[in-house]
Design an enzyme around this catalytic site. Structure first.
Site, PDB file in Angstrom:
ATOM      1  N   CYS A 130       0.820  -1.223   0.000  1.00  0.00           N
ATOM      2  CA  CYS A 130       0.000   0.000   0.000  1.00  0.00           C
ATOM      3  C   CYS A 130       0.852   1.271   0.000  1.00  0.00           C
ATOM      4  O   CYS A 130       0.558   2.226  -0.725  1.00  0.00           O
ATOM      5  CB  CYS A 130      -0.953  -0.004   1.191  1.00  0.00           C
ATOM      6  SG  CYS A 130      -0.184  -0.470   2.747  1.00  0.00           S
ATOM      7  N   HIS A 250      -2.619   6.360   4.841  1.00  0.00           N
ATOM      8  CA  HIS A 250      -1.165   6.467   4.973  1.00  0.00           C
ATOM      9  C   HIS A 250      -0.702   7.834   4.467  1.00  0.00           C
ATOM     10  O   HIS A 250      -1.179   8.314   3.434  1.00  0.00           O
ATOM     11  CB  HIS A 250      -0.458   5.396   4.142  1.00  0.00           C
ATOM     12  CG  HIS A 250      -0.576   4.005   4.692  1.00  0.00           C
ATOM     13  ND1 HIS A 250      -1.104   3.720   5.935  1.00  0.00           N
ATOM     14  CD2 HIS A 250      -0.190   2.807   4.163  1.00  0.00           C
ATOM     15  CE1 HIS A 250      -1.052   2.405   6.124  1.00  0.00           C
ATOM     16  NE2 HIS A 250      -0.506   1.837   5.072  1.00  0.00           N
TER      17      HIS A 250
END
Length: 347
Positions: A130, A250
């Site tokens: 990711c 994130h």
């Protein structure tokens, strides 16, 4: 006439599997039949997709009979055991684990960056980590225009990347601290490591296990995957990965050095704003920049805080944010499936 496809989602009851189903529904992916596969423990549960109730089946080799595209997100050991079995039965597998990412015979794909690599698949396509995905989406337009020599990234990663239990532990710890109760830590930074630390009101500079070179496995994933996706074995990449008490989204502070110097910040911003999969949020005067809380539920990669380095003409700093369960996992997997359709690679 449009063609519909026989689809399987492996790990359908997990956080990413649920996001995959939601994304398939939102994108109206052309589905003729849908199989929801999971562990024996989760078999028998029911999940609603497009108003219809489906019963989750146990993921076995035989379950892939007749499946054309299988989206995997049930852990690396499951992928290693079952993806080859699915391929034997005619399926193309999009795997969201680290099982095949560095296999030289498996393309590692982010459609905005290297969609053409799908032509070289042998039945399995790997979805990158990711934190790598959002970074390469933001860097690819700059690489195309100015070349790329060096990447230094520090990540600020959400606990959802470590799973639902990690989210619950963060919430339990937060409540315990606010209530003056004992704080228990059993999961982070890494379930299989010797020590565990609280994530609530903390920042942990470890994601996954440490390697012999002093970098963690997560950091080495970012380094090696970036080179593979961009097909640049000589690219200089360094990463420091940190876990923060953020549920989803994130964030990354990225410094790059380009081959060609001289591009103004305005030119870099213009290029980013015009690139697929990127939303530019960069207006310091009005305090506009990407934030994890604002990216949740959105497919794009958000870029802001673009600055020229104060010492190097070819150096640039930027802040990159994305929903790690969407672009970092489910959305990128579904995008790959859409690309397979577009490129006529699904039989």
């Amino acid at each position: 006439m449009s063609t519909n496809y026989h689809v399987a989602v492996v790990g359908a009851t997990g956080a990413v599997g649920q996001q995959m189903l939601k994304t398939l529904e939102e994108r109206d992916f052309p589905i003729a039949s849908l199989k929801l596969l999971s562990s024996k423990r989760s078999a028998g549960k029911t999940i609603t997709f497009k108003g219809k109730e489906y019963t989750v089946e146990e993921a076995t080799p035989e379950a892939f009979e007749g499946v054309q595209v299988a989206l995997f997100s049930a852990g690396g050991s499951v992928s290693k055991a079952l993806a080859p079995e699915a391929v034997k039965r005619g399926a193309i597998c999009v795997d969201n684990t680290s099982a095949f990412r560095m296999d030289p015979n498996v393309p590692l794909v982010v459609p905005e960056v290297n969609e053409a690599a799908l032509h070289s698949h042998n039945g399995i396509i790997a979805n990158p980590n990711c934190s790598t995905i959002q970074m390469v989406v933001a860097l690819e337009p700059l690489r195309q225009q100015y070349g790329l020599k060096k990447v230094i990234v520090s990540t600020y990663q959400a606990v959802s990347g470590a799973g639902l239990n990690a989210i619950n532990e963060m919430k339990d710890q937060t409540k315990a601290i606010l209530d003056g109760a004992e704080v228990k830590a059993e999961i982070l930074p890494c379930g299989s490591d010797k020590k565990h630390y609280q994530i609530a009101f903390n920042a942990i500079p470890q994601i996954d296990l440490f390697q012999d070179n002093g970098y963690t496995f997560e950091e080495m994933k970012m380094i090696n995957e970036t080179k593979k996706i961009m097909n640049m074995g000589d690219l200089e990449v360094a990463a420091t990965c940190v876990r923060l008490p953020v549920e989803t989204g994130h964030s990354e502070s990225v410094y790059i050095e380009t081959e060609k110097g001289g591009a103004s910040v305005a030119e870099v911003k213009e290029l980013l704003a015009a690139s697929p999969g990127i939303t530019l949020q960069d207006d310091p005067e009005n305090q506009i920049y990407p934030m994890a809380a604002e990216c949740v539920g959105k497919n794009d990669v958000f870029v802001g805080r673009v600055r020229h380095d104060l010492n190097r003409d070819n150096g640039y700093h930027m802040w990159i944010v994305s929903d790690n369960l969407l672009k970092g996992a489910a959305w990128n997997s579904v995008q790959i499936a859409e690309s397979l359709v577009k490129l006529n690679l699904l039989k």
